[in-house]
Motif scaffolding. Sequence first.
Motif, PDB file in Angstrom:
ATOM      1  N   UNK A   1       0.997  -2.403  -1.050  1.00 38.22           N
ATOM      2  CA  UNK A   1       2.306  -2.533  -1.690  1.00 38.22           C
ATOM      3  C   UNK A   1       2.161  -2.585  -3.210  1.00 38.22           C
ATOM      4  N   UNK A   2       1.177  -3.329  -3.680  1.00 38.65           N
ATOM      5  CA  UNK A   2       0.947  -3.398  -5.121  1.00 38.65           C
ATOM      6  C   UNK A   2       0.541  -2.040  -5.683  1.00 38.65           C
ATOM      7  N   UNK A   3      -0.260  -1.298  -4.918  1.00 31.34           N
ATOM      8  CA  UNK A   3      -0.657   0.043  -5.358  1.00 31.34           C
ATOM      9  C   UNK A   3       0.558   0.955  -5.462  1.00 31.34           C
ATOM     10  N   UNK A   4       1.446   0.881  -4.465  1.00 26.19           N
ATOM     11  CA  UNK A   4       2.663   1.703  -4.490  1.00 26.19           C
ATOM     12  C   UNK A   4       3.536   1.354  -5.695  1.00 26.19           C
ATOM     13  N   UNK A   5       3.519   0.079  -6.095  1.00 20.92           N
ATOM     14  CA  UNK A   5       4.327  -0.361  -7.229  1.00 20.92           C
ATOM     15  C   UNK A   5       3.648  -0.118  -8.574  1.00 20.92           C
ATOM     16  N   UNK A   6       2.465   0.522  -8.550  1.00 23.08           N
ATOM     17  CA  UNK A   6       1.797   0.883  -9.792  1.00 23.08           C
ATOM     18  C   UNK A   6       1.055  -0.246 -10.471  1.00 23.08           C
ATOM     19  N   UNK A   7       0.668  -1.277  -9.699  1.00 21.98           N
ATOM     20  CA  UNK A   7      -0.058  -2.403 -10.283  1.00 21.98           C
ATOM     21  C   UNK A   7      -1.504  -2.037 -10.590  1.00 21.98           C
TER      22      UNK A   7
END
Length: 298
Positions: free
Chosen positions: A227-233
Motif C-alpha cells: 500500500x505504501x508503495x502504491x502511494x509513492x512512499x
Amino acid sequence: MNLRFVETFVWVARLGSFRAAADRLNATQAAVSNRIASLEAEMGCELFERLPGGVRLSTIGQRALQPAEELLKAATSFKVAIGSPQQLRATVTIGTIDSIVHAWLPNFIERVKERFPSLGLDLNVDTSLAIGREVSERRLDLALLMGPVLSPGLKNIDLGSMECVLVAAPSFGLGDSRLNLEDLRAYPVLTFSRNSVPHIWLLRQFEELGVSPPVISNSNSLSAMSRLACDGVGVALLPLPLVAPMIASGVLQLLSITPQFPALKLHAVYADDPENLIPSMLSVIAREASLHTMGVSA
C-alpha cells in the motif's frame, strides 16, 4: 492406559514444563498436572523431577519417552489406517508468512478441507524467524516459511520458490529504465521485516558495492508495504504474487534492476516425531498447492 495421559507426558518431556505443555494441548496447567500424577500413580513411579521453573525427566522417564512416542505413533497410524479421511478429527497449529498468505495459502486450505473436512486449522501469521523459532520449540505442528529451518529433530520439505521483484509507483519514473542497485540510493526502500532474507540480501549487496545503503523501512505486513508503495512512499522489494495485480493495473511498475533478487526458497517444516503423521500429510498438500500456484509440475 489413557492415551491422553501418555500424550501429555510426551509434551511435558519435550517442552520442559507443565505450563508450556498446557498451552500446547489447549488444557489448563492443573489438568496437565493431574494427568501426569494419574499416569505416575498407574505406573508406580515418578516420571519427572520437579524443579524451580519447570521439570525434567527422571531416569525412568527418560527410558519411557521413546516407547511413549512409539505408542502415540501407533495410535495415530491406527486412526489413519481404519478411519475415513472425512472422520479424521484434530486441530493442527500452522505458522506461515505473509508471502504465502498472498500467494497460495487459500489453495492449500481448500485442498486440506477437501481431503480432511473435519480437520481444524489454527493459523498464525508472522515472520519466518518467529515461525521457525516456534516450530523448533514444538509450539507449532507445521510451519510454512522461508527456510530451511536447521534445527535438530525437524524435517524440511521443499515447497519450491517464489519470485520477488522491485516495484515503484509510476510517479517515480523508473519503469522504463535499466537500473543498477546503486540507483536505489536516492529512494526510500520498503521491504520485508528486519533481518529477514530479503533485508539481509539488500544490505549485503550494498556492502559489496562499498556504498552506504538507502533508507530501508521494514515490516512483517507486506500488505502495508505494498500500500505504501502504491502511494509513492518508496521503492519496494516484494513477492511477485502480491504485486502482480497492481502491476497489471498500472498502479505499480516493475523495475529492471541488476542484480536481480534471488527467488525465495520455501519449505514446510515439522517435527520429525513418530506420531506426526498429520503434519507430514499436510506438507505434501502444501507442496502441491505451492507448485500448482507457481505453475511448476510436481
